[in-house]
Design a protein around this motif. Structure first.
Motif, PDB file in Angstrom:
ATOM      1  N   GLN A 288     -15.129  67.764  49.911  1.00  0.00           N
ATOM      2  CA  GLN A 288     -16.058  66.681  49.601  1.00  0.00           C
ATOM      3  C   GLN A 288     -16.640  66.064  50.876  1.00  0.00           C
ATOM      4  O   GLN A 288     -17.824  65.734  50.933  1.00  0.00           O
ATOM      5  CB  GLN A 288     -15.344  65.585  48.794  1.00  0.00           C
ATOM      6  CG  GLN A 288     -14.999  65.989  47.366  1.00  0.00           C
ATOM      7  CD  GLN A 288     -16.233  66.123  46.505  1.00  0.00           C
ATOM      8  OE1 GLN A 288     -17.000  67.060  46.644  1.00  0.00           O
ATOM      9  NE2 GLN A 288     -16.434  65.164  45.611  1.00  0.00           N
TER      10      GLN A 288
ATOM     11  N   ARG B 184     -19.580  63.632  50.497  1.00  0.00           N
ATOM     12  CA  ARG B 184     -19.418  63.152  49.121  1.00  0.00           C
ATOM     13  C   ARG B 184     -18.065  62.488  48.857  1.00  0.00           C
ATOM     14  O   ARG B 184     -17.770  62.139  47.723  1.00  0.00           O
ATOM     15  CB  ARG B 184     -19.569  64.320  48.134  1.00  0.00           C
ATOM     16  CG  ARG B 184     -20.898  65.030  48.167  1.00  0.00           C
ATOM     17  CD  ARG B 184     -22.006  64.275  47.511  1.00  0.00           C
ATOM     18  NE  ARG B 184     -21.706  63.927  46.131  1.00  0.00           N
ATOM     19  CZ  ARG B 184     -22.376  63.024  45.434  1.00  0.00           C
ATOM     20  NH1 ARG B 184     -23.350  62.335  46.006  1.00  0.00           N
ATOM     21  NH2 ARG B 184     -22.071  62.770  44.173  1.00  0.00           N
ATOM     22  N   TYR B 185     -17.233  62.320  49.904  1.00  0.00           N
ATOM     23  CA  TYR B 185     -15.939  61.665  49.686  1.00  0.00           C
ATOM     24  C   TYR B 185     -16.150  60.164  49.788  1.00  0.00           C
ATOM     25  O   TYR B 185     -16.726  59.671  50.762  1.00  0.00           O
ATOM     26  CB  TYR B 185     -14.908  62.145  50.721  1.00  0.00           C
ATOM     27  CG  TYR B 185     -13.494  61.770  50.377  1.00  0.00           C
ATOM     28  CD1 TYR B 185     -12.801  62.477  49.399  1.00  0.00           C
ATOM     29  CD2 TYR B 185     -12.854  60.710  51.007  1.00  0.00           C
ATOM     30  CE1 TYR B 185     -11.495  62.142  49.063  1.00  0.00           C
ATOM     31  CE2 TYR B 185     -11.548  60.363  50.676  1.00  0.00           C
ATOM     32  CZ  TYR B 185     -10.875  61.080  49.708  1.00  0.00           C
ATOM     33  OH  TYR B 185      -9.590  60.740  49.372  1.00  0.00           O
ATOM     34  N   TYR B 186     -15.669  59.418  48.800  1.00  0.00           N
ATOM     35  CA  TYR B 186     -16.168  58.046  48.629  1.00  0.00           C
ATOM     36  C   TYR B 186     -15.863  57.071  49.763  1.00  0.00           C
ATOM     37  O   TYR B 186     -16.543  56.072  49.902  1.00  0.00           O
ATOM     38  CB  TYR B 186     -15.752  57.456  47.275  1.00  0.00           C
ATOM     39  CG  TYR B 186     -14.264  57.281  47.063  1.00  0.00           C
ATOM     40  CD1 TYR B 186     -13.516  58.311  46.500  1.00  0.00           C
ATOM     41  CD2 TYR B 186     -13.623  56.106  47.385  1.00  0.00           C
ATOM     42  CE1 TYR B 186     -12.165  58.173  46.292  1.00  0.00           C
ATOM     43  CE2 TYR B 186     -12.257  55.963  47.171  1.00  0.00           C
ATOM     44  CZ  TYR B 186     -11.533  56.989  46.628  1.00  0.00           C
ATOM     45  OH  TYR B 186     -10.207  56.847  46.424  1.00  0.00           O
ATOM     46  N   ASP B 187     -14.844  57.327  50.593  1.00  0.00           N
ATOM     47  CA  ASP B 187     -14.648  56.396  51.723  1.00  0.00           C
ATOM     48  C   ASP B 187     -14.391  57.148  53.038  1.00  0.00           C
ATOM     49  O   ASP B 187     -13.580  56.741  53.849  1.00  0.00           O
ATOM     50  CB  ASP B 187     -13.522  55.394  51.437  1.00  0.00           C
ATOM     51  CG  ASP B 187     -12.176  56.076  51.217  1.00  0.00           C
ATOM     52  OD1 ASP B 187     -12.155  57.317  51.085  1.00  0.00           O
ATOM     53  OD2 ASP B 187     -11.152  55.368  51.168  1.00  0.00           O
TER      54      ASP B 187
ATOM     55  N   SER C 269     -25.568  58.846  44.751  1.00  0.00           N
ATOM     56  CA  SER C 269     -24.453  58.006  45.197  1.00  0.00           C
ATOM     57  C   SER C 269     -23.105  58.708  45.033  1.00  0.00           C
ATOM     58  O   SER C 269     -22.787  59.208  43.958  1.00  0.00           O
ATOM     59  CB  SER C 269     -24.433  56.703  44.401  1.00  0.00           C
ATOM     60  OG  SER C 269     -23.220  56.018  44.603  1.00  0.00           O
ATOM     61  N   LYS C 270     -22.311  58.733  46.114  1.00  0.00           N
ATOM     62  CA  LYS C 270     -20.983  59.340  46.024  1.00  0.00           C
ATOM     63  C   LYS C 270     -19.989  58.380  45.359  1.00  0.00           C
ATOM     64  O   LYS C 270     -18.940  58.807  44.899  1.00  0.00           O
ATOM     65  CB  LYS C 270     -20.494  59.767  47.409  1.00  0.00           C
ATOM     66  CG  LYS C 270     -20.308  58.645  48.405  1.00  0.00           C
ATOM     67  CD  LYS C 270     -20.093  59.198  49.806  1.00  0.00           C
ATOM     68  CE  LYS C 270     -20.040  58.077  50.839  1.00  0.00           C
ATOM     69  NZ  LYS C 270     -20.317  58.537  52.181  1.00  0.00           N
ATOM     70  N   GLN C 271     -20.316  57.079  45.319  1.00  0.00           N
ATOM     71  CA  GLN C 271     -19.436  56.103  44.675  1.00  0.00           C
ATOM     72  C   GLN C 271     -19.616  56.075  43.148  1.00  0.00           C
ATOM     73  O   GLN C 271     -18.683  55.740  42.421  1.00  0.00           O
ATOM     74  CB  GLN C 271     -19.704  54.682  45.211  1.00  0.00           C
ATOM     75  CG  GLN C 271     -19.069  54.397  46.556  1.00  0.00           C
ATOM     76  CD  GLN C 271     -19.961  54.800  47.724  1.00  0.00           C
ATOM     77  OE1 GLN C 271     -21.135  55.101  47.510  1.00  0.00           O
ATOM     78  NE2 GLN C 271     -19.422  54.814  48.928  1.00  0.00           N
ATOM     79  N   TRP C 272     -20.820  56.429  42.677  1.00  0.00           N
ATOM     80  CA  TRP C 272     -21.158  56.241  41.267  1.00  0.00           C
ATOM     81  C   TRP C 272     -20.203  56.936  40.303  1.00  0.00           C
ATOM     82  O   TRP C 272     -19.761  56.313  39.323  1.00  0.00           O
ATOM     83  CB  TRP C 272     -22.613  56.648  41.027  1.00  0.00           C
ATOM     84  CG  TRP C 272     -23.088  56.461  39.622  1.00  0.00           C
ATOM     85  CD1 TRP C 272     -23.620  57.405  38.789  1.00  0.00           C
ATOM     86  CD2 TRP C 272     -23.081  55.247  38.850  1.00  0.00           C
ATOM     87  NE1 TRP C 272     -23.950  56.855  37.574  1.00  0.00           N
ATOM     88  CE2 TRP C 272     -23.620  55.539  37.575  1.00  0.00           C
ATOM     89  CE3 TRP C 272     -22.652  53.942  39.119  1.00  0.00           C
ATOM     90  CZ2 TRP C 272     -23.747  54.581  36.569  1.00  0.00           C
ATOM     91  CZ3 TRP C 272     -22.779  52.981  38.113  1.00  0.00           C
ATOM     92  CH2 TRP C 272     -23.318  53.298  36.865  1.00  0.00           C
TER      93      TRP C 272
ATOM     94  N   VAL D  53     -17.065  57.647  40.560  1.00  0.00           N
ATOM     95  CA  VAL D  53     -15.783  56.913  40.539  1.00  0.00           C
ATOM     96  C   VAL D  53     -15.963  55.553  39.873  1.00  0.00           C
ATOM     97  O   VAL D  53     -15.133  55.120  39.064  1.00  0.00           O
ATOM     98  CB  VAL D  53     -15.224  56.759  41.973  1.00  0.00           C
ATOM     99  CG1 VAL D  53     -14.014  55.837  41.984  1.00  0.00           C
ATOM    100  CG2 VAL D  53     -14.835  58.125  42.536  1.00  0.00           C
ATOM    101  N   LEU D  54     -17.064  54.862  40.188  1.00  0.00           N
ATOM    102  CA  LEU D  54     -17.316  53.549  39.578  1.00  0.00           C
ATOM    103  C   LEU D  54     -17.438  53.659  38.058  1.00  0.00           C
ATOM    104  O   LEU D  54     -16.983  52.773  37.323  1.00  0.00           O
ATOM    105  CB  LEU D  54     -18.584  52.924  40.176  1.00  0.00           C
ATOM    106  CG  LEU D  54     -18.481  52.484  41.639  1.00  0.00           C
ATOM    107  CD1 LEU D  54     -19.843  52.032  42.166  1.00  0.00           C
ATOM    108  CD2 LEU D  54     -17.451  51.367  41.807  1.00  0.00           C
TER     109      LEU D  54
ATOM    110  N   ASN E 290      -5.400  56.156  42.902  1.00  0.00           N
ATOM    111  CA  ASN E 290      -5.839  56.281  44.292  1.00  0.00           C
ATOM    112  C   ASN E 290      -4.593  56.226  45.158  1.00  0.00           C
ATOM    113  O   ASN E 290      -3.847  55.244  45.135  1.00  0.00           O
ATOM    114  CB  ASN E 290      -6.792  55.127  44.643  1.00  0.00           C
ATOM    115  CG  ASN E 290      -7.132  55.064  46.125  1.00  0.00           C
ATOM    116  OD1 ASN E 290      -6.839  55.984  46.883  1.00  0.00           O
ATOM    117  ND2 ASN E 290      -7.734  53.970  46.546  1.00  0.00           N
TER     118      ASN E 290
END
Length: 343
Positions: free
Chosen positions: A50, A55-58, A250-253, A255-256, A278
């Motif tokens: 990712q 694309r890894y969220y953090d 968005s890479k966060q979307w 997961v959100l 997590n």
């Protein structure tokens, strides 16, 4: 005088695996409370795949050294650290930085690897083992005699999860590609081909009253199906969004969206629970408690490997300098088990 040099694999930006770079520099010096680990084994996980895509969220900003975890010998110790640690084999979860010949970590983040467990065996169960153990025993709190559904039962986390569940006396239904089915049956898992037929309908045939827990790394539509397969009092543990791996935006979307769904589902009065797992949760709130729990859980996983409850599956071993080839192999989806990088 020590003439060893630090070798690191650098991810310079969103590149093909062949765009990884090799960097040489002086060895790090441990500061107060720190150690330097001479890496014996690190691995390729879904996180690095990712991160390569951004694309890894953090993930940190480019360029950086990837590598989620490692196993190795304590090479040097800083002030305030017991010098007797030098030479001992330890494991560490770092999120980034492990694709290197030597890695600087806080001594408190290192977990000793027991005798009888090799570096490569231990490496297969650091991030995968902690994730599986915590989801099974801390989040879902499964009990002997219950039935669970594990998506991706042939994958890195899934393969450890099913073995830990079986060792706890739990009945396991596992989705996997057909090439993993014989191996899963030998373990005692009921395998389902996620590419063939109506998986939710097949699960309902096997567990008419629902399953006690579902472990879902797929995300997207799968999470909704997973929730509806739960028995009353059951637990959904979502821990990824593999189905959106190649998406843009968005890479966060992704997961959100899962977080919003789990929050909503938990307000419903049906006795079922939903969680997004997590591995780093709780660290910012109480670092000492986080470390103690991680040490305890990884020690349990290493003991399971030592007993033979969990068999470490190593798909391939490649030198650190061939990280690009290792990443390409991992992304091909053609191998089962962990791809291990060695010095």
């Amino acid at each position: 005088m020590n003439d060893e040099r630090l070798v690191q694999v650098v991810l310079p930006g969103i590149v093909a695996p062949e765009g990884l770079q090799i960097r040489h520099s002086a060895l790090p010096e441990p500061g107060p409370g720190q150690i330097v680990i001479a890496m014996e084994a690190t691995g390729v996980s879904f996180a690095e795949q990712q991160m390569r895509r951004g694309r890894y969220y953090d993930q940190p900003p480019f360029p950086f050294v990837p590598g989620y975890d490692l196993v190795g010998r304590v090479f040097s110790t800083g002030p305030g650290v017991d010098p007797a640690l030098a030479g001992r084999r330890v494991a560490a979860l770092v999120k980034v930085g492990a694709w290197a010949s030597h890695v600087l970590v806080d001594a408190q983040d290192a977990v000793e690897v027991p005798d009888g467990v090799t570096a490569a065996q231990a490496e297969t169960v650091v991030v995968n083992g902690i994730t599986a153990w915590q989801m099974l025993h801390r989040t879902a709190r499964v009990r002997a005699g219950q039935t669970v559904l594990v998506h991706g039962a042939g994958g890195g986390v899934g393969s450890v999860l099913v073995q830990l569940a079986l060792a706890a006396g739990v009945n396991v239904i596992g989705t996997a590609s057909s090439r993993h089915h014989d191996a899963l049956r030998e373990l005692g898992v009921t395998p389902l081909d996620y590419r063939a037929g109506d998986v939710p309908a097949r699960v309902r045939e096997l567990a008419p009253r629902g399953v006690d827990a579902v472990f879902d790394h797929v995300g997207g539509r799968s999470v909704i199906d997973s929730w509806h397969l739960l028995a009353r009092g059951g637990t959904l543990v979502a821990y990824g969004s593999a189905s959106t791996r190649d998406d843009t935006g968005s890479k966060q979307w992704p997961v959100l969206k899962i977080l919003a769904r789990t929050w909503l589902w938990n307000t419903l009065p049906n006795g079922r629970r939903a969680h997004f797992y997590n591995i780093w949760a709780g660290r910012a709130l109480n670092e000492d408690r986080f470390r103690a729990r991680l040490r305890s859980d990884l020690t349990e996983v290493f003991a399971a490997v030592g007993r033979g409850d969990v068999t470490a599956r190593i798909a391939a071993r490649l030198p650190l300098t061939e990280a690009a080839k290792a990443l390409r192999l991992a992304e091909s989806g053609t191998v089962g088990g962990k791809i291990v990088l060695t010095p």
